[in-house]
Design an enzyme around this catalytic site. Sequence first.
Site, PDB file in Angstrom:
ATOM      1  N   ASN A   1      37.339  32.274  40.809  1.00  0.00           N
ATOM      2  CA  ASN A   1      37.287  31.125  40.097  1.00  0.00           C
ATOM      3  C   ASN A   1      38.577  31.043  39.199  1.00  0.00           C
ATOM      4  OD1 ASN A   1      36.834  32.669  37.964  1.00  0.00           O
ATOM      5  ND2 ASN A   1      34.893  32.047  37.282  1.00  0.00           N
TER       6      ASN A   1
ATOM      7  N   HIS B   1      39.815  32.957  37.154  1.00  0.00           N
ATOM      8  CA  HIS B   1      39.912  33.377  35.845  1.00  0.00           C
ATOM      9  C   HIS B   1      40.843  34.425  35.755  1.00  0.00           C
ATOM     10  CE1 HIS B   1      36.648  36.530  36.870  1.00  0.00           C
ATOM     11  NE2 HIS B   1      37.689  37.387  36.491  1.00  0.00           N
TER      12      HIS B   1
ATOM     13  N   ASP C   1      40.467  43.335  28.407  1.00  0.00           N
ATOM     14  CA  ASP C   1      38.900  42.747  28.304  1.00  0.00           C
ATOM     15  C   ASP C   1      37.966  44.048  28.273  1.00  0.00           C
ATOM     16  OD1 ASP C   1      39.369  43.422  30.899  1.00  0.00           O
ATOM     17  OD2 ASP C   1      38.957  41.330  31.392  1.00  0.00           O
TER      18      ASP C   1
ATOM     19  N   GLU D   1      37.146  32.385  31.307  1.00  0.00           N
ATOM     20  CA  GLU D   1      36.278  31.752  32.560  1.00  0.00           C
ATOM     21  C   GLU D   1      36.988  30.251  32.518  1.00  0.00           C
ATOM     22  OE1 GLU D   1      34.994  33.303  34.757  1.00  0.00           O
ATOM     23  OE2 GLU D   1      33.140  34.184  33.871  1.00  0.00           O
TER      24      GLU D   1
HETATM   25  C1  GLP Z   1      37.318  40.996  36.312  1.00  0.00           C
HETATM   26  C2  GLP Z   1      38.567  41.129  35.404  1.00  0.00           C
HETATM   27  C3  GLP Z   1      39.685  40.844  35.629  1.00  0.00           C
HETATM   28  C4  GLP Z   1      40.088  40.760  37.011  1.00  0.00           C
HETATM   29  C5  GLP Z   1      39.214  40.287  37.896  1.00  0.00           C
HETATM   30  C6  GLP Z   1      39.458  40.532  39.457  1.00  0.00           C
HETATM   31  O1  GLP Z   1      36.518  40.018  36.118  1.00  0.00           O
HETATM   32  N1  GLP Z   1      37.815  40.989  33.966  1.00  0.00           N
HETATM   33  O2  GLP Z   1      40.514  41.063  34.663  1.00  0.00           O
HETATM   34  O3  GLP Z   1      41.431  40.600  37.458  1.00  0.00           O
HETATM   35  O4  GLP Z   1      37.964  40.639  37.743  1.00  0.00           O
HETATM   36  O5  GLP Z   1      39.003  41.676  39.819  1.00  0.00           O
HETATM   37  P1  GLP Z   1      39.228  42.494  41.224  1.00  0.00           P
HETATM   38  O6  GLP Z   1      40.512  42.952  41.104  1.00  0.00           O
HETATM   39  O7  GLP Z   1      38.052  43.447  41.246  1.00  0.00           O
HETATM   40  O8  GLP Z   1      38.800  41.434  42.227  1.00  0.00           O
END
Ligand code: GLP
Length: 244
Positions: free
Chosen positions: A136, A138, A67, A143
């Site tokens: 959440n 995702h 993404d 989402e």
């Molecule tokens: C973001 C990314 C995800 C990631 C998630 C968790 O929103 N788009 O790909 O897995 O957050 O992030 P973190 O590893 O900083 O908790």
Amino acid sequence: MKLVQAKDYDDMSRKAANLLAAQVVLRPESVLGLATGGTMLGLYGRLIEYYRQGDLDFGQVRTVNLDEYVGLQPTDAQSYAFYMRENLFDGINIRPEATHLPSGIAADVEAECAAYEALIQDLGGIDMQLLGLGPNGHIGFNEPADAFPVATHQIELSESTRQANARFFSRPEDVPTRAITMGIGTIMQARRIVLCVSGPAKAEALRRVMTGPVDPRVPGSVLQLHPQVTVIADREACSLLPNL
Ligand code: GLP
């Protein structure tokens, strides 16, 4: 889903790096699906170490990222393009032209989404997809929704996701409101998936992903339907799973 329980963040990072390293050793021309976020920093650090020690060669590897934020230049320090160069690509011998992320500054976002989906097909699909988990539930930026989005698409970020990611920005209002993300269908077509989860803030999401019903309101729960998923989660993230 196969659960590999790690002691802590560092242990999770080492185990995940070892799976990725094995993938690259076994198939040097692998297409790796990569993720961003705090969860991945430790494992990318390990991969750089393996490369420096002469144990891993990324010369033929191709990558596609999950993404990117809409509206951020690739040179913007908060863009995922910048994150990937800073935390992985600049530390290994991958060819820059073999690394791919959706463009957050495309004039025609819909066309960019379609082109990104086509690119993944042209590369022959993803051999191993890395995933983190949002609090959440995702995955990528898919989402919670009423249905699983299939292909790469543009998404409006939820307020909770913007808050969770605000720590990477100087001001909370700087967090973009939209992103381009691989769809659930794109992710599910990967031949192998490695989901990394760390910390108590993800425990409830992981419980719902692994033991709840498959439900688009918990996007990661769809992974229950994939035949080759390895979940690497530390003790804190596993704290709400039954029988552990
Ligand atoms: C973001 C990314 C995800 C990631 C998630 C968790 O929103 N788009 O790909 O897995 O957050 O992030 P973190 O590893 O900083 O908790």
